[in-house]
Structures are given as C-alpha cells and as structure tokens.
Enzyme design. Structure first.
Site, PDB file in Angstrom:
ATOM      1  N   ASP A  57      79.789  20.380  85.352  1.00  0.00           N
ATOM      2  CA  ASP A  57      78.517  20.778  85.962  1.00  0.00           C
ATOM      3  C   ASP A  57      77.396  20.552  84.946  1.00  0.00           C
ATOM      4  O   ASP A  57      77.536  20.842  83.759  1.00  0.00           O
ATOM      5  CB  ASP A  57      78.577  22.252  86.380  1.00  0.00           C
ATOM      6  CG  ASP A  57      77.451  22.625  87.316  1.00  0.00           C
ATOM      7  OD1 ASP A  57      77.730  22.877  88.504  1.00  0.00           O
ATOM      8  OD2 ASP A  57      76.280  22.671  86.871  1.00  0.00           O
TER       9      ASP A  57
ATOM     10  N   HIS B 272      81.993  20.867  97.326  1.00  0.00           N
ATOM     11  CA  HIS B 272      82.430  20.970  95.933  1.00  0.00           C
ATOM     12  C   HIS B 272      82.949  22.369  95.673  1.00  0.00           C
ATOM     13  O   HIS B 272      82.427  23.348  96.214  1.00  0.00           O
ATOM     14  CB  HIS B 272      81.307  20.613  94.953  1.00  0.00           C
ATOM     15  CG  HIS B 272      80.025  21.351  95.190  1.00  0.00           C
ATOM     16  ND1 HIS B 272      79.152  21.002  96.197  1.00  0.00           N
ATOM     17  CD2 HIS B 272      79.473  22.409  94.554  1.00  0.00           C
ATOM     18  CE1 HIS B 272      78.095  21.815  96.172  1.00  0.00           C
ATOM     19  NE2 HIS B 272      78.271  22.690  95.192  1.00  0.00           N
TER      20      HIS B 272
ATOM     21  N   HIS C 113      82.637  11.773 101.803  1.00  0.00           N
ATOM     22  CA  HIS C 113      81.533  12.702 102.030  1.00  0.00           C
ATOM     23  C   HIS C 113      81.888  13.722 103.106  1.00  0.00           C
ATOM     24  O   HIS C 113      82.127  13.375 104.254  1.00  0.00           O
ATOM     25  CB  HIS C 113      80.245  11.969 102.449  1.00  0.00           C
ATOM     26  CG  HIS C 113      79.094  12.924 102.609  1.00  0.00           C
ATOM     27  ND1 HIS C 113      78.366  13.389 101.534  1.00  0.00           N
ATOM     28  CD2 HIS C 113      78.587  13.532 103.704  1.00  0.00           C
ATOM     29  CE1 HIS C 113      77.447  14.225 101.962  1.00  0.00           C
ATOM     30  NE2 HIS C 113      77.550  14.342 103.287  1.00  0.00           N
TER      31      HIS C 113
HETATM   32  P1  DGP Z   1      75.852  24.545  94.462  1.00  0.00           P
HETATM   33  O1  DGP Z   1      74.586  25.236  94.034  1.00  0.00           O
HETATM   34  O2  DGP Z   1      76.998  25.507  94.775  1.00  0.00           O
HETATM   35  O3  DGP Z   1      75.596  23.560  95.574  1.00  0.00           O
HETATM   36  O4  DGP Z   1      76.337  23.714  93.195  1.00  0.00           O
HETATM   37  C1  DGP Z   1      75.786  22.486  92.852  1.00  0.00           C
HETATM   38  C2  DGP Z   1      76.058  22.289  91.393  1.00  0.00           C
HETATM   39  O5  DGP Z   1      75.826  20.933  91.107  1.00  0.00           O
HETATM   40  C3  DGP Z   1      75.137  23.092  90.468  1.00  0.00           C
HETATM   41  O6  DGP Z   1      75.925  24.028  89.731  1.00  0.00           O
HETATM   42  C4  DGP Z   1      74.526  22.067  89.543  1.00  0.00           C
HETATM   43  C5  DGP Z   1      75.345  20.831  89.786  1.00  0.00           C
HETATM   44  N1  DGP Z   1      74.607  19.583  89.711  1.00  0.00           N
HETATM   45  C6  DGP Z   1      73.480  19.281  90.391  1.00  0.00           C
HETATM   46  N2  DGP Z   1      73.079  18.033  90.096  1.00  0.00           N
HETATM   47  C7  DGP Z   1      73.995  17.538  89.217  1.00  0.00           C
HETATM   48  C8  DGP Z   1      74.135  16.286  88.551  1.00  0.00           C
HETATM   49  O7  DGP Z   1      73.342  15.339  88.697  1.00  0.00           O
HETATM   50  N3  DGP Z   1      75.189  16.149  87.712  1.00  0.00           N
HETATM   51  C9  DGP Z   1      76.092  17.158  87.513  1.00  0.00           C
HETATM   52  N4  DGP Z   1      77.094  16.931  86.657  1.00  0.00           N
HETATM   53  N5  DGP Z   1      76.000  18.347  88.138  1.00  0.00           N
HETATM   54  C10 DGP Z   1      74.959  18.522  88.979  1.00  0.00           C
END
Ligand code: DGP
Length: 114
Positions: free
Chosen positions: A31, A100, A47
């Site tokens: 994350d 996710h 997806h």
């Molecule tokens: P949620 O809020 O449950 O939909 O989780 C989405 C997660 O995705 C959040 O913890 C941050 C992560 N995230 C968002 N954009 C990116 C990205 O570009 N790269 C990565 N590695 N994580 C991301």
C-alpha cells in the site's frame, strides 16, 4: 481491464507498484500509504469493483486471494496476527473501486476499527 481503474493499471504495469506476490489471477503489492509495518493489498487481476460484486462463480478466485494473503502474512512474519479487510462502498472507506483486501499487521490492532 477497466479503463480509468487505478488498480487495473497497476496490474498492467502502467503504474509502478512494489510487488509482493503474483499468480495467474491474483496480484499483491504494498500500500502506498501504509497503516502498519505490513500493509499489502491483494487484488484479483480481473476487474471486480468490490466484494459486493462477488458471486458463486468467483469461489476459486476468492479462495486464491485468501491463500495468497495467508502466504504473505507468513512471509512477513505476522502469520499469527493480522487483519484481512475489504471496504465496500465510499461510506465504509473504499476509495479505489477495484476489489482489494488489505493485509495489515506488525503492530497492535484494536477493534472495532474507526
Ligand atoms: P480503500 O480505501 O479501502 O479503497 O483502499 C485503497 C488503498 O489503496 C489505500 O490504502 C491506498 C492505496 N493506494 C491508492 N493509490 C495507490 C497507488 O497508486 N499505489 C499503491 N501502492 N497503493 C495505492
């Protein structure tokens, strides 16, 4: 692949990510905004918008997601205590609308979450 989906672009390699695991159908990466020492996202390569869109046809895929999550937790040394959570809907904190599961651990985790 869904156009304009951030995580589809990560699966396709169009947006860089720190890979933790990859199988035919499942991808896992760190994350970008970790909430704990271990914070990995496990996603289907296909997806699917959220857990609310899962059905019986996804049984094998869901089992593989949980299997990958367990392996990651073990490899990260948190196999005995980790949280596996999926937010469904903006009101519950979902910000990326590609299914996710967060694998979170490595610190004391309180309950209930905020
Ligand atoms: P949620 O809020 O449950 O939909 O989780 C989405 C997660 O995705 C959040 O913890 C941050 C992560 N995230 C968002 N954009 C990116 C990205 O570009 N790269 C990565 N590695 N994580 C991301």
């Amino acid at each position: 692949m869904s156009e304009d989906c951030l995580f589809c672009k990560i699966v396709a390699g169009e947006i860089p990510s720190e890979q933790v695991a990859s199988t035919d159908d499942v991808y896992a990466f760190r994350d970008i905004n970790p909430a704990a020492p271990t914070h990995v996202l496990v996603i289907p390569k296909e997806h699917i918008a959220s857990a609310a869109d899962l059905g019986s046809r996804h049984g094998a895929l869901v089992a593989e997601i949980f299997e990958v999550a367990r392996r990651i937790a073990q490899n990260e040394g948190i196999g005995d205590a980790y949280r596996l959570v999926s937010n469904v809907g903006a009101g519950a904190g979902q910000s990326v609308f590609h299914l996710h599961f967060h694998v979170i651990g490595g610190r004391e985790l309180s309950w209930p979450p905020g």
